[in-house]
Design a protein around this motif. Structure first.
Motif, PDB file in Angstrom:
ATOM      1  N   ASN A   1      -5.423  -3.330  -9.489  1.00 36.03           N
ATOM      2  CA  ASN A   1      -5.182  -1.934  -9.144  1.00 36.03           C
ATOM      3  C   ASN A   1      -3.967  -1.883  -8.227  1.00 36.03           C
ATOM      4  OD1 ASN A   1      -5.342   0.613  -7.603  1.00 36.03           O
ATOM      5  ND2 ASN A   1      -7.283   0.876  -8.683  1.00 36.03           N
ATOM      6  N   SER A   2      -2.940  -1.158  -8.627  1.00 35.93           N
ATOM      7  CA  SER A   2      -1.668  -1.187  -7.913  1.00 35.93           C
ATOM      8  C   SER A   2      -1.780  -0.632  -6.498  1.00 35.93           C
ATOM      9  CB  SER A   2      -0.608  -0.402  -8.696  1.00 35.93           C
ATOM     10  OG  SER A   2      -1.003   0.965  -8.829  1.00 35.93           O
ATOM     11  N   GLU A   3      -2.722   0.242  -6.253  1.00 34.72           N
ATOM     12  CA  GLU A   3      -2.829   0.850  -4.932  1.00 34.72           C
ATOM     13  C   GLU A   3      -3.857   0.146  -4.054  1.00 34.72           C
ATOM     14  OE1 GLU A   3      -3.512   4.998  -5.230  1.00 34.72           O
ATOM     15  OE2 GLU A   3      -1.653   5.432  -6.310  1.00 34.72           O
TER      16      GLU A   3
ATOM     17  N   ALA B   1       3.266  -7.882  -3.853  1.00 34.46           N
ATOM     18  CA  ALA B   1       3.138  -6.579  -3.191  1.00 34.46           C
ATOM     19  C   ALA B   1       4.535  -6.072  -2.871  1.00 34.46           C
ATOM     20  CB  ALA B   1       2.305  -6.715  -1.924  1.00 34.46           C
TER      21      ALA B   1
ATOM     22  N   ASP C   1       6.882  -2.603  -1.399  1.00 35.75           N
ATOM     23  CA  ASP C   1       6.843  -1.280  -0.788  1.00 35.75           C
ATOM     24  C   ASP C   1       7.739  -0.319  -1.582  1.00 35.75           C
ATOM     25  OD1 ASP C   1       9.373  -2.085  -0.065  1.00 35.75           O
ATOM     26  OD2 ASP C   1       8.896  -2.354   2.057  1.00 35.75           O
TER      27      ASP C   1
ATOM     28  N   GLU D   1       6.702   2.235  -2.826  1.00 32.31           N
ATOM     29  CA  GLU D   1       5.813   2.630  -3.913  1.00 32.31           C
ATOM     30  C   GLU D   1       6.035   1.772  -5.158  1.00 32.31           C
ATOM     31  OE1 GLU D   1       4.693   7.146  -3.524  1.00 32.31           O
ATOM     32  OE2 GLU D   1       6.885   6.915  -3.630  1.00 32.31           O
ATOM     33  N   GLY D   2       6.366   0.493  -4.909  1.00 30.05           N
ATOM     34  CA  GLY D   2       6.483  -0.448  -6.003  1.00 30.05           C
ATOM     35  C   GLY D   2       7.826  -0.474  -6.687  1.00 30.05           C
TER      36      GLY D   2
ATOM     37  N   ARG E   1       2.546  -1.294  -3.333  1.00 32.08           N
ATOM     38  CA  ARG E   1       1.953  -1.341  -4.663  1.00 32.08           C
ATOM     39  C   ARG E   1       1.862  -2.805  -5.095  1.00 32.08           C
ATOM     40  NH1 ARG E   1       1.117   2.851  -2.973  1.00 32.08           N
ATOM     41  NH2 ARG E   1       1.589   4.925  -3.858  1.00 32.08           N
ATOM     42  N   TYR E   2       0.812  -3.120  -5.870  1.00 27.25           N
ATOM     43  CA  TYR E   2       0.514  -4.503  -6.272  1.00 27.25           C
ATOM     44  C   TYR E   2       0.731  -4.662  -7.773  1.00 27.25           C
ATOM     45  CZ  TYR E   2      -1.999  -4.354  -1.803  1.00 27.25           C
ATOM     46  OH  TYR E   2      -2.349  -4.186  -0.488  1.00 27.25           O
ATOM     47  N   ARG E   3       1.062  -5.894  -8.143  1.00 27.18           N
ATOM     48  CA  ARG E   3       1.117  -6.239  -9.556  1.00 27.18           C
ATOM     49  C   ARG E   3       0.934  -7.752  -9.686  1.00 27.18           C
ATOM     50  NH1 ARG E   3       5.875  -7.978 -12.230  1.00 27.18           N
ATOM     51  NH2 ARG E   3       7.544  -8.629 -10.786  1.00 27.18           N
TER      52      ARG E   3
END
Length: 850
Positions: free
Chosen positions: A268-270, A295, A297, A299-300, A249-251
């Protein structure tokens, strides 16, 4: 909610549980439950449950597979301890529910967590056959990880059938293994069929997400609306992507600068897509943003997941949202009249868009004040200034000033919603300065027509010029610039043209009946200016040239035959003052018409031939009258020299006949021959005299007395060759020559070469046929003594005569040189050198005795 009841084989006292998924938790009693509502994408879900004892620090891991059913139900799984035993070759149905396929069991997969800490070797399972009670069985495994690379990852105890893993597993290196188990007796005979074993490596979160690039570059137009796509960043995780270990997941962590807002972009987080989230992007304020993207893992989940960062550089691209504006509302300039490609004024503008881009490059237009197109505005590519340039000459007498209205715009159209500024138009005032212009002839290349032959002083025309400077009081003066035949005069004040000589159309200065003259008109301005004009006079032909006959000379046979003379008439005039021509013979002298006749062929040609049967050879002048067709007609009497000569059978003049026809008599021919003979005799006498003189000079040189000849002699000696050690001597060369005929037969006189004297010869020693090596030295010494006492042996003492070199040498006499030794010198040793030096010994050695 799915509930899985988990019971430890040894009881649950003091054991704590954990799982590798955030979606599931384990209670203290071993109950596995879901922490939240889940949407499971597949039909099964695999979890790794870890049990550990806080007192002994012992750890156990087990894999739990949850099957997704249509209705909620409880699934029970019993853990397998290290003492679990697989009986794949059991003959009856197993209580564990193993399914029989023919005679072999289908063994469920064996799951091994990666990165296990050991200790190693760690037992996975025990395999045995129920025949081991009857016979001794040996177990083995084959396949990748056993006897194929990577080697010995798994091994098996051949007696007990216990299968071990020997080192930690890495799922990212290899996710599964396929082995085959074999059971044989002590003799190697197969007891059971091979059984397939599948070993799966359970993924652990041991890899961070890795960005494909550490720096990403993207761009977005200024003024973009929220939600505008900018770029995409991508990170890959080597862990299993079907589990949370590999779900990235991104931020956005930071944004620099934080203007006009600290959150100008979102991600977009995905998918990793970066888009604008706020309005207000302005390139003129902020040209670039630097965004740090993280990024993670799991799922963030920042508590359990592994993270990595990358940099996104976002460039705000320019749009044409700033119209160009003049720095002032009015401009002025000045231009001289009749000048082109002159920059009159420079127009400066200001544009806040990206320099040297279509949004910044200015385009200038003249919208009013120049209907005739005298000016254009060009853009300076460096400064973006507008250069008002004259492209069509202006006339002070027509326009003394111009008031231009100009507009500026960009190469690219303005962005949507942007209006032109009032400062995008300006006024340009251009003043025209007066200069002295050259007079010009309104009808340049003026053409007039008149007949040739007009008398001198005739007024032809007035060729006047106009001075364009109406506001200057100036006088114009005229003069000739080019008058090839000097036929014309011009009045310096009013430009009146008169003839200075008779104009002749047949002159060489006339081209196509036209005579050209150039005149100059100059004013008295400061500085003076001048212009030229060309006058063309077309001369009409009059019959002022009588015709002529061609050729002027001809020859004809003395007897009438087909040999005639063709005559052509030529007239310098043109039609109608030329042919047809009339040819006739004059009546005086009468012999002309008696001997000759002329026949007209057409208007320009006639034939002349003999009237009588024979005419004596010679040169005759035949007058012929030719008359043209002019009004009035002109005639001319032309004389043709005709050579009458004897002809051969072909009608051609013979050589003798041609000479006779040329008028040379017998006496003249004899005189020419005598002159030629005399000239040849003189040349022959001169050659004989030169040879006689050369012979006398040669004889005089041979009469010089040899006793008085002081010239030196050049003596030629034989080559001695190399040293003795590198020569194979032929001793016969030391003997006397066998013949002297060439000397005895020579005539007496002065010998000019080194010759052998005639006289008695001493006897040389005879060379033995087979000489002994020890006698070679004695033989050479005897030959040397004989040669020293032989006056006939070379070099011969003879007088050699050379060519006399002349007198008056610039070198000094050798006699002037003095000996370098002081006192008297004893020359008695010359007596010891043999008969060759006897004369020198007598000359020098006997001085004291005298």
């Amino acid at each position: 909610q799915q509930v899985l009841k988990f019971n430890n084989c040894a009881g649950n006292k003091g054991v704590r549980y954990d799982t590798n998924s955030l979606d599931f938790k384990v209670r203290a009693d071993g109950t596995l439950y879901s922490a939240q509502h889940l949407q499971v994408p597949s039909k099964q879900l695999i979890l790794v449950v870890t049990a550990w004892d806080p007192q002994t620090l012992a750890r156990w891991e087990a894999m739990v597979r949850l099957l997704v059913a249509d209705k909620s139900h409880s699934a029970y799984a019993k853990c397998q301890t290290i003492n679990d035993t697989l009986l794949p070759w059991r003959q009856q149905q197993s209580a564990h529910g193993l399914r029989r396929q023919k005679r072999d069991w289908v063994i469920p997969p064996i799951n091994v967590p990666e990165n296990s800490r050991g200790p190693f070797p760690q037992q996975l399972v025990r395999i045995r056959s129920d025949k081991d009670k009857e016979i001794h069985i040996r177990y083995s495994i084959t396949g990748v990880g056993a006897d194929q690379p990577p080697m010995e990852v798994f091994n098996i105890d051949p007696v007990s059938g216990r299968m071990y893993v020997t080192r930690p597993m890495d799922r990212e290196e290899r996710a599964s293994y396929h082995l085959r188990a074999h059971a044989v007796d002590m003799n190697g005979n197969k007891v059971e069929n091979p059984i397939d074993l599948y070993i799966y490596v359970i993924d652990m979160n041991d890899n961070r997400p890795e960005f494909i690039n550490q720096v990403y570059n993207g761009s977005v137009d200024e003024g973009s609306k929220p939600g505008t796509y900018v770029m995409t960043v991508t990170a890959n995780d080597a862990d299993d992507g079907t589990t949370a270990n590999g779900m990235v997941r991104y931020r956005i962590v930071t944004q620099t600068p934080q203007s006009p807002s600290q959150n100008m972009f979102t991600i977009n987080s995905e998918t990793g897509d970066i888009v604008t989230v706020a309005a207000g992007l302005d390139r003129e304020k902020v040209q670039q943003y630097i965004v740090i993207v993280q990024a993670t893992d799991m799922e963030g989940n920042l508590n359990y997941g592994l993270s990595n960062t990358a940099t996104a550089i976002i460039t705000v691209t320019d749009v044409n949202d700033n119209p160009p504006e003049f720095t002032t509302s009015t401009y002025s300039g000045e231009v001289p009249e009749n000048r082109v490609e002159v920059v009159v004024a420079n127009l400066t503008v200001m544009d806040r868009d990206q320099p040297h881009s279509p949004n910044w490059n200015a385009i200038y237009r003249i919208i009013s004040g120049d209907p005739s197109g005298h000016f254009t505005i060009r853009t300076d590519p460096v400064t973006n200034e507008g250069m008002v340039t004259v492209v069509k000459a202006v006339d002070y007498e027509m326009n003394r000033a111009f008031m231009l209205t100009v507009m500026v715009s960009n190469q690219a159209p303005l962005a949507s919603g942007i209006q032109m500024s009032f400062q995008s138009t300006a006024g340009v005032t251009i003043s025209v300065t007066d200069v002295n212009e050259a007079p010009y002839f309104p009808t340049n290349h003026k053409l007039i027509r008149l007949e040739e032959g007009v008398p001198t002083g005739t007024v032809l025309t007035t060729f006047s010029a106009v001075d364009p400077d109406r506001f200057m009081q100036q006088a114009v003066r005229y003069s000739k610039l080019s008058d090839p035949a000097n036929w014309l005069n011009i009045n310096a004040t009013n430009g009146q043209i008169t003839t200075a000589a008779v104009l002749d159309r047949e002159s060489d200065y006339i081209k196509n009946n036209v005579y050209e003259a150039t005149f100059l008109a100059a004013d008295n301005g400061i500085p003076p200016a001048s212009g030229t004009g060309t006058l063309q006079i077309y001369l009409i032909d009059i019959n002022d040239n009588a015709p002529e006959l061609l050729p002027k000379e001809a020859q004809i046979c003395e007897k009438p035959n087909l040999n005639v003379i063709n005559i052509t008439a030529a007239d310098a005039d043109i039609d109608p003052n030329v042919g047809p021509f009339v040819f006739e013979l004059p009546s005086v002298p009468s012999a002309v018409r008696k001997n000759w006749t002329i026949t007209r062929l057409n208007g320009d040609y006639a034939q002349l031939s003999l009237r009588i049967m024979y005419l004596e050879a010679g040169v005759y002048d035949v007058p012929i009258i030719v008359t043209d067709s002019g009004n009035p007609p002109l005639y001319n009497t032309s004389v043709i020299k005709v050579k009458v000569c004897p002809c051969d059978e072909n009608g051609d003049c013979t050589t003798i006949g041609a000479v006779a026809a040329a008028g040379l008599g017998t006496g003249a021919i004899i005189a020419i021959l005598i002159c030629i003979i005399i000239l040849l005799t003189m040349v022959l006498l001169f050659v004989v005299w030169m040879k006689r003189r050369e012979k006398e000079r040669h004889t005089k040189q041979l009469l010089i007395d040899p006793e008085d000849d002081v010239r030196d002699n050049i003596l030629k000696y034989d080559e001695e060759g190399g040293g003795e050690e590198d020569q194979d001597y032929d001793l016969s060369q030391l003997q006397q020559p066998e013949t002297m005929d060439h000397v005895l037969n020579k005539t007496p006189g002065v010998r000019r070469v080194d010759e052998r004297p005639i006289g008695a010869e001493p006897q040389y020693p005879i060379r033995p046929v087979i000489p002994h090596p020890g006698d070679i030295g004695d033989f050479i010494n005897e030959g040397l003594r004989a040669a020293d006492n032989d006056p006939t042996a070379p070099p011969y003492d003879s007088l050699l005569v050379f060519d006399y070199e002349g007198s008056g040498s610039t070198a000094g006499s050798v006699s002037s040189l003095n000996s370098s030794s002081s006192g008297d010198q004893d020359y008695d040793y010359l007596n010891d050198w043999g008969p060759r030096f006897k004369k020198l010994a007598d000359m020098y050695g006997g001085g004291e005795e005298d």
